[in-house]
Scaffold this motif. Structure first.
Motif, PDB file in Angstrom:
ATOM      1  N   TYR A   1      -4.978   1.641  -1.707  1.00 37.33           N
ATOM      2  CA  TYR A   1      -4.265   1.923  -2.958  1.00 37.33           C
ATOM      3  C   TYR A   1      -2.900   1.240  -2.949  1.00 37.33           C
ATOM      4  O   TYR A   1      -2.055   1.507  -2.082  1.00 37.33           O
ATOM      5  N   ASP A   2      -2.680   0.355  -3.934  1.00 33.37           N
ATOM      6  CA  ASP A   2      -1.413  -0.381  -3.992  1.00 33.37           C
ATOM      7  C   ASP A   2      -0.774  -0.263  -5.390  1.00 33.37           C
ATOM      8  O   ASP A   2      -0.205  -1.205  -5.913  1.00 33.37           O
TER       9      ASP A   2
ATOM     10  N   VAL B   1       0.858  -1.187   0.000  1.00 34.11           N
ATOM     11  CA  VAL B   1       0.000   0.000   0.000  1.00 34.11           C
ATOM     12  C   VAL B   1       0.893   1.234   0.000  1.00 34.11           C
ATOM     13  O   VAL B   1       1.860   1.319   0.774  1.00 34.11           O
TER      14      VAL B   1
ATOM     15  N   VAL C   1      -1.509   7.696  -2.668  1.00 35.78           N
ATOM     16  CA  VAL C   1      -2.107   7.944  -3.986  1.00 35.78           C
ATOM     17  C   VAL C   1      -1.382   9.114  -4.638  1.00 35.78           C
ATOM     18  O   VAL C   1      -1.215  10.170  -4.015  1.00 35.78           O
TER      19      VAL C   1
ATOM     20  N   TYR D   1      -8.262   8.874  -7.065  1.00 38.47           N
ATOM     21  CA  TYR D   1      -8.531   7.458  -6.814  1.00 38.47           C
ATOM     22  C   TYR D   1      -9.956   7.219  -6.335  1.00 38.47           C
ATOM     23  O   TYR D   1     -10.568   6.201  -6.672  1.00 38.47           O
ATOM     24  N   GLU D   2     -10.507   8.146  -5.576  1.00 40.70           N
ATOM     25  CA  GLU D   2     -11.891   7.981  -5.127  1.00 40.70           C
ATOM     26  C   GLU D   2     -12.848   8.010  -6.315  1.00 40.70           C
ATOM     27  O   GLU D   2     -13.810   7.246  -6.371  1.00 40.70           O
TER      28      GLU D   2
ATOM     29  N   TRP E   1     -11.954   7.225  -9.400  1.00 38.79           N
ATOM     30  CA  TRP E   1     -11.681   5.983 -10.140  1.00 38.79           C
ATOM     31  C   TRP E   1     -12.521   4.850  -9.563  1.00 38.79           C
ATOM     32  O   TRP E   1     -13.103   4.047 -10.295  1.00 38.79           O
ATOM     33  N   THR E   2     -12.596   4.794  -8.242  1.00 40.88           N
ATOM     34  CA  THR E   2     -13.322   3.719  -7.566  1.00 40.88           C
ATOM     35  C   THR E   2     -14.830   3.881  -7.707  1.00 40.88           C
ATOM     36  O   THR E   2     -15.555   2.902  -7.935  1.00 40.88           O
TER      37      THR E   2
ATOM     38  N   TRP F   1      -6.588  -3.972 -12.107  1.00 41.86           N
ATOM     39  CA  TRP F   1      -7.958  -3.947 -11.581  1.00 41.86           C
ATOM     40  C   TRP F   1      -8.727  -5.198 -11.953  1.00 41.86           C
ATOM     41  O   TRP F   1      -9.622  -5.623 -11.214  1.00 41.86           O
TER      42      TRP F   1
ATOM     43  N   PRO G   1      -4.069   1.203 -10.915  1.00 37.24           N
ATOM     44  CA  PRO G   1      -4.905   0.046 -11.247  1.00 37.24           C
ATOM     45  C   PRO G   1      -4.974  -0.238 -12.743  1.00 37.24           C
ATOM     46  O   PRO G   1      -5.467  -1.288 -13.148  1.00 37.24           O
TER      47      PRO G   1
END
Length: 455
Positions: free
Chosen positions: A228-229, A207, A210, A216-217, A219-220, A237, A232
């Motif tokens: 977040y690692d 992890v 970001v 990222y939020e 994106w999700t 993903w 994606p």
């Protein structure tokens, strides 16, 4: 109605795919008398989003006016590439939120190349904004999303073409016309489909923070927010069920959709599946590495098998379908087909069609699937013809929904350990309360799941 004309009469008569090969093989793909430049937007500017957009630019008088992505680096790069590819040389407006793009842009066409968990919301919002939509497969991550997408397309009277472009693949059009429809197989009573690619991205990245260029939020979106690692993009993903439906949802849909088209099949009567993570247990991936499924019809089983390890059953056809008929067998893939007659008779082989000479720019495009480019161009032309003629395209949203939902239902069968019988009229699984509860995934706030009765 958009006033542009496609110089191929068969497209205006419902896009008879069997004629596409002869119509376009000798003369290429021509659009004549364009009297309106179509305004196009793309949501999701990654690998396949750009690939679809570039194929459209090659065959139609379009102006790409807007691009949207949550990755600013990828978005800016896409803007530069589009300015180089489109005739006007203009750079599209760039957006980080697709809703603002739709509100600002008065688009005729929206292409959707985002990860699977975004397809439904973005398609429905684009339809509400008055656009026709080209959405990548699979159309949805749950069955009710798909039902809502079909309902929205019909309500707003817009064309939705799904990126199941095997139906527009020249050598497979040939196989349907000259092998299946010509009766060389006779009665088909068994189908096998498979994918043995080692495509299950797996690992244990740490992890990390970001990066500032990625929202990222956003994106999700409606999916669960994973720690977040790393970026994606590019298949990471796809290794998580949070965002898709594994190899079943990614690869089976293509082959199952092709088989349904070739054999004129609708919804399966019953679906069953078993599998899991049998071999590749070392990483974070939570999609199955081994899975079998049976899609049952009257007097016919369509059987799927995938393994992301080991060797393929037939090295010539590692991702493919096989139709077993009383008179012979047809092997088909994105690269070729082979007809093998029962007993005496002539074997028939056809290879994929490339168009490297006609479209030399293909050779300079990063990560392009050269074998799929001609099919996507035909698919785009079919999409445009459906818009012009007020007809359904060859990969209409309802057909994409049947193929997508069937693969999702196979996963639900694997999850529950029971066969699934889906009633599309009632939009429910027959006699299984637990399975019915899985037809709609929960969304993360503030996103709201679309209701097919109230789109």
């Amino acid at each position: 109605m958009h006033t542009f004309h496609i110089n191929r009469r068969h497209f205006l008569q419902g896009a008879t795919a069997s004629l596409a090969l002869t119509a376009f093989g000798a003369h290429g793909m021509d659009i004549i008398n364009p009297t309106k430049t179509l305004r196009v937007g793309l949501i999701g500017t990654g690998w396949y989003g750009k690939s679809d957009l570039f194929r459209l630019i090659q065959v139609a008088p379009v102006e790409v006016v807007a691009l949207c992505d949550v990755d600013k680096n990828m978005l800016n790069e896409a803007g530069k590439l589009v300015s180089q590819r489109q005739k006007s040389g203009k750079t599209p407006r760039l957006y980080g939120d697709y809703r603002k793009m739709l509100a600002d842009s008065n688009l005729d066409i929206v292409l959707i190349g985002t990860p699977d968990h975004w397809h439904a919301l973005q398609t429905i919002d684009a339809l509400k904004a008055g656009a026709h939509v080209y959405v990548q497969k699979p159309i949805s991550v749950d069955v009710m999303e798909g039902e809502a997408m079909v309902a929205a397309a019909r309500k707003y009277k817009r064309v939705v073409q799904v990126g199941t472009q095997r139906k527009s693949t020249p050598h497979l059009i040939d196989a349907k016309k000259n092998i299946v429809d010509a009766g060389l197989l006779g009665k088909v009573s068994h189908v096998e489909m498979c994918c043995y690619y080692h495509m299950r991205n797996n690992g244990n990245p740490p992890v990390v923070p970001v990066p500032d260029f990625l929202d990222y939020e956003m994106w999700t979106g409606p999916a669960p927010l994973r720690p977040y690692d790393g970026l994606p993009h590019v298949r990471w993903w796809r290794t998580f069920m949070e965002y898709g439906n594994g190899i079943m949802g990614d690869m089976c849909i293509h082959m199952f959709d092709t088989v349904r088209w070739m054999l004129k099949l609708g919804w399966p009567k019953r679906i069953s599946s078993t599998g899991g993570i049998y071999v590749q247990k070392e990483g974070k991936s939570n999609i199955s590495d081994t899975q079998s499924a049976i899609f049952e019809y009257d007097g016919l089983n369509c059987v799927w098998q995938h393994r992301s390890w080991g060797t393929p059953a037939n090295p010539e056809y590692p991702w493919s379908f096989t139709l077993y008929g009383e008179k012979g067998t047809l092997f088909g893939s994105t690269m070729s087909y082979d007809f093998v007659p029962q007993g005496k008779g002539e074997k028939i082989h056809k290879d994929v069609v490339y168009e490297k000479e006609k479209y030399p720019e293909d050779l300079k495009e990063d990560r392009i699937e050269l074998n799929a480019a001609p099919a996507t161009r035909l698919h785009m032309l079919d999409f445009l013809a459906a818009i012009e003629g007020g007809t359904k395209p060859i990969a209409d949203i309802e057909e994409g929904h049947i193929s997508t939902a069937s693969c999702i239902l196979a996963n639900l069968s694997m999850q529950t350990g029971r066969p699934i019988v889906y009633d599309p009229g009632k939009r429910e699984i027959v006699g299984d309360r637990e399975a019915n509860g899985l037809l709609q995934r929960p969304y993360q706030q503030p996103w709201t799941h679309s209701d097919p009765k109230r789109v």
